[in-house]
Design a protein around this motif. Structure first.
Motif, PDB file in Angstrom:
ATOM      1  N   ILE A  31       0.825  -1.048   0.124  1.00 13.44           N
ATOM      2  CA  ILE A  31       0.031  -0.086  -0.105  1.00 13.44           C
ATOM      3  C   ILE A  31       0.806   1.240  -0.008  1.00 13.44           C
ATOM      4  CG2 ILE A  31      -0.291   0.275   2.429  1.00 13.44           C
ATOM      5  CD1 ILE A  31      -3.227   0.507  -0.101  1.00 13.44           C
ATOM      6  N   GLU A  32       2.027   1.121   0.478  1.00 13.34           N
ATOM      7  CA  GLU A  32       2.937   2.483   0.861  1.00 13.34           C
ATOM      8  C   GLU A  32       3.385   2.700  -0.712  1.00 13.34           C
ATOM      9  OE1 GLU A  32       3.211  -0.267   2.448  1.00 13.34           O
ATOM     10  OE2 GLU A  32       2.980   0.603   4.540  1.00 13.34           O
ATOM     11  N   SER A  33       3.455   1.835  -1.541  1.00 11.86           N
ATOM     12  CA  SER A  33       4.021   2.027  -2.840  1.00 11.86           C
ATOM     13  C   SER A  33       3.006   2.258  -3.963  1.00 11.86           C
ATOM     14  CB  SER A  33       4.867   0.999  -3.558  1.00 11.86           C
ATOM     15  OG  SER A  33       5.798   0.706  -2.599  1.00 11.86           O
ATOM     16  N   LEU A  34       1.693   2.400  -3.529  1.00 10.71           N
ATOM     17  CA  LEU A  34       0.587   2.821  -4.281  1.00 10.71           C
ATOM     18  C   LEU A  34       0.506   4.093  -4.477  1.00 10.71           C
ATOM     19  CD1 LEU A  34      -2.003   1.576  -6.107  1.00 10.71           C
ATOM     20  CD2 LEU A  34      -3.422   1.739  -3.842  1.00 10.71           C
ATOM     21  N   SER A  35       0.231   4.421  -5.934  1.00 12.44           N
ATOM     22  CA  SER A  35       0.332   5.881  -5.874  1.00 12.44           C
ATOM     23  C   SER A  35      -0.694   6.153  -7.145  1.00 12.44           C
ATOM     24  CB  SER A  35       1.646   6.734  -6.218  1.00 12.44           C
ATOM     25  OG  SER A  35       2.119   6.360  -7.366  1.00 12.44           O
ATOM     26  N   LYS A  57      -6.535  10.215  -3.657  1.00 16.18           N
ATOM     27  CA  LYS A  57      -5.949   9.076  -3.210  1.00 16.18           C
ATOM     28  C   LYS A  57      -7.004   8.267  -2.074  1.00 16.18           C
ATOM     29  CE  LYS A  57      -2.738   5.637  -2.179  1.00 16.18           C
ATOM     30  NZ  LYS A  57      -1.322   6.289  -1.755  1.00 16.18           N
ATOM     31  N   GLU A  58      -7.438   9.173  -1.070  1.00 15.47           N
ATOM     32  CA  GLU A  58      -8.233   8.851   0.024  1.00 15.47           C
ATOM     33  C   GLU A  58      -9.749   8.225  -0.707  1.00 15.47           C
ATOM     34  OE1 GLU A  58      -7.850   8.923   3.291  1.00 15.47           O
ATOM     35  OE2 GLU A  58      -5.919   9.196   2.387  1.00 15.47           O
ATOM     36  N   GLU A  59     -10.230   8.820  -1.590  1.00 15.53           N
ATOM     37  CA  GLU A  59     -11.486   8.151  -2.387  1.00 15.53           C
ATOM     38  C   GLU A  59     -11.033   6.750  -3.027  1.00 15.53           C
ATOM     39  OE1 GLU A  59     -14.625   9.131  -5.806  1.00 15.53           O
ATOM     40  OE2 GLU A  59     -13.941  10.600  -4.537  1.00 15.53           O
ATOM     41  N   LEU A  60      -9.819   6.746  -3.572  1.00 10.49           N
ATOM     42  CA  LEU A  60      -9.372   5.455  -3.893  1.00 10.49           C
ATOM     43  C   LEU A  60      -9.225   4.357  -3.076  1.00 10.49           C
ATOM     44  CD1 LEU A  60      -7.958   3.918  -6.338  1.00 10.49           C
ATOM     45  CD2 LEU A  60      -6.068   4.508  -5.536  1.00 10.49           C
ATOM     46  N   LEU A  61      -8.861   4.755  -1.750  1.00  8.99           N
ATOM     47  CA  LEU A  61      -8.601   3.587  -0.576  1.00  8.99           C
ATOM     48  C   LEU A  61      -9.959   3.606  -0.109  1.00  8.99           C
ATOM     49  CD1 LEU A  61      -5.508   5.184   1.418  1.00  8.99           C
ATOM     50  CD2 LEU A  61      -5.500   3.388  -0.161  1.00  8.99           C
ATOM     51  N   ASP A  62     -11.121   4.327   0.068  1.00  9.74           N
ATOM     52  CA  ASP A  62     -12.315   4.003   0.288  1.00  9.74           C
ATOM     53  C   ASP A  62     -12.904   2.996  -0.788  1.00  9.74           C
ATOM     54  OD1 ASP A  62     -12.333   5.700   2.562  1.00  9.74           O
ATOM     55  OD2 ASP A  62     -13.236   7.318   1.391  1.00  9.74           O
ATOM     56  N   GLN A 104      -4.587  -2.415   7.405  1.00  7.70           N
ATOM     57  CA  GLN A 104      -3.983  -0.982   7.629  1.00  7.70           C
ATOM     58  C   GLN A 104      -4.947   0.040   7.015  1.00  7.70           C
ATOM     59  OE1 GLN A 104       0.000  -0.407   5.976  1.00  7.70           O
ATOM     60  NE2 GLN A 104      -0.204   1.827   6.066  1.00  7.70           N
ATOM     61  N   VAL A 105      -5.298  -0.204   5.718  1.00  5.52           N
ATOM     62  CA  VAL A 105      -6.253   0.551   5.175  1.00  5.52           C
ATOM     63  C   VAL A 105      -7.546   0.852   5.992  1.00  5.52           C
ATOM     64  CG1 VAL A 105      -7.545   1.212   3.191  1.00  5.52           C
ATOM     65  CG2 VAL A 105      -5.282   0.459   2.969  1.00  5.52           C
ATOM     66  N   LEU A 106      -8.041  -0.317   6.444  1.00  6.06           N
ATOM     67  CA  LEU A 106      -9.490  -0.212   7.335  1.00  6.06           C
ATOM     68  C   LEU A 106      -9.300   0.392   8.580  1.00  6.06           C
ATOM     69  CD1 LEU A 106     -10.586  -4.051   7.165  1.00  6.06           C
ATOM     70  CD2 LEU A 106     -12.001  -2.013   6.520  1.00  6.06           C
ATOM     71  N   GLU A 107      -8.204   0.293   9.227  1.00  8.82           N
ATOM     72  CA  GLU A 107      -8.002   0.960  10.529  1.00  8.82           C
ATOM     73  C   GLU A 107      -7.767   2.595  10.170  1.00  8.82           C
ATOM     74  OE1 GLU A 107      -5.811  -2.163  13.452  1.00  8.82           O
ATOM     75  OE2 GLU A 107      -4.629  -1.187  11.974  1.00  8.82           O
ATOM     76  N   SER A 108      -7.325   3.034   9.030  1.00  7.61           N
ATOM     77  CA  SER A 108      -7.203   4.160   8.600  1.00  7.61           C
ATOM     78  C   SER A 108      -8.420   5.172   8.091  1.00  7.61           C
ATOM     79  CB  SER A 108      -5.884   4.597   7.712  1.00  7.61           C
ATOM     80  OG  SER A 108      -6.527   4.085   6.163  1.00  7.61           O
ATOM     81  N   ARG A 109      -9.526   4.317   7.926  1.00 11.88           N
ATOM     82  CA  ARG A 109     -10.666   4.946   7.345  1.00 11.88           C
ATOM     83  C   ARG A 109     -11.520   5.732   8.298  1.00 11.88           C
ATOM     84  NH1 ARG A 109      -9.453   6.504   3.035  1.00 11.88           N
ATOM     85  NH2 ARG A 109      -7.488   6.087   4.110  1.00 11.88           N
TER      86      ARG A 109
END
Length: 247
Positions: A31-35, A57-62, A104-109
């Motif tokens: 996930i760190e290398s995803l841009s 990027k935030e909408e992409l992660l959602d 990691q992404v779930l915890e950051s949402r």
């Protein structure tokens, strides 16, 4: 290279295609290398083309979380509430383990997308359909916490296990000295953190088996929920009992 990218350019770009590619890329590179730029390269488009489908990027992660939710099995049919919940949680866990970035992404949402809200609503519905009161279901959801997504914060994580077991590179004398220091300074932690490593017949083997510990805690919670449900538990009566006990 240009000839290889032509088919990708001719395929219409869509939000679903962007999200599928983002999930696959995060699985591959982390996930760190995803841009947005790297994702655009993967899709064979210019970065600006992505912003027609995800604002940032935030909408992409959602959206990636939404894609994860779609991998979770729907509630099982013809099963009691307990097995229905258990199977759903373990399905969520399998989806989570397929994607190392997911926790990691779930915890950051902080944003609850419709897909996430639908999953939560459906999850609550399994208890209500099982005859649980709204009151008990409220407290059940608090108790389950992140377990509904297939993970939980571990008390004895990998670093604790490594500290208890000792790095293999250390000579035996150094390991013995480290064990002795831990046993003297933190005797109770040392006993619990190393119990499986000291028991040759342990179900979990050397160190903590994350899947076993997860299912053990899940079953423990479900058994407790079942007992409270059968007792017609209410938070009002529980608070009254606690108040009387404190007097």
């Amino acid at each position: 290279m240009n000839q290889q990218m032509e088919p990708a350019r001719r395929t219409p770009l869509s939000r679903d295609r962007v999200l599928v590619a983002a999930v696959a890329l995060a699985d591959e590179v982390g996930i760190e290398s995803l841009s947005m730029r790297r994702l655009a390269q993967e899709l064979g488009v210019v970065p600006m083309a992505l912003y027609k489908h995800v604002a940032n990027k935030e909408e992409l992660l959602d959206g990636m979380v939404d894609a994860l939710v779609r991998e979770i099995d729907p509630p099982a049919r013809d099963a009691d509430w307990k097995n229905t919940v258990r199977l759903r949680v373990l399905s969520a866990r399998r989806a989570l383990l397929r994607h190392p970035w997911a926790r990691q992404v779930l915890e950051s949402r902080t944003n609850r997308t419709p897909a996430v809200l639908e999953y939560m609503d459906s999850f609550i519905g399994m208890f209500l359909a099982g005859g649980f009161s709204v009151d008990l279901t409220h407290h059940v959801m608090h108790a389950l916490g992140s377990r509904m997504w297939g993970f939980t914060q571990e008390l004895f994580d990998d670093s604790a296990s490594q500290n208890a077991e000792g790095p293999a590179a250390l000579p035996p004398e150094a390991q013995a000295a480290m064990f002795q220091e831990m046993a003297e300074r933190y005797p109770n932690i040392f006993k619990v953190a190393t119990v499986s490593a000291h028991d040759d017949d342990s179900v979990v083997g050397q160190g903590c088996d994350d899947q076993f510990e997860f299912e053990f805690a899940l079953d423990l919670l479900l058994d407790g929920f079942e007992r409270l449900h059968q007792q017609n538990w209410t938070s009002k009566h529980a608070k009254q009992d606690h108040g009387q006990a404190g007097t």
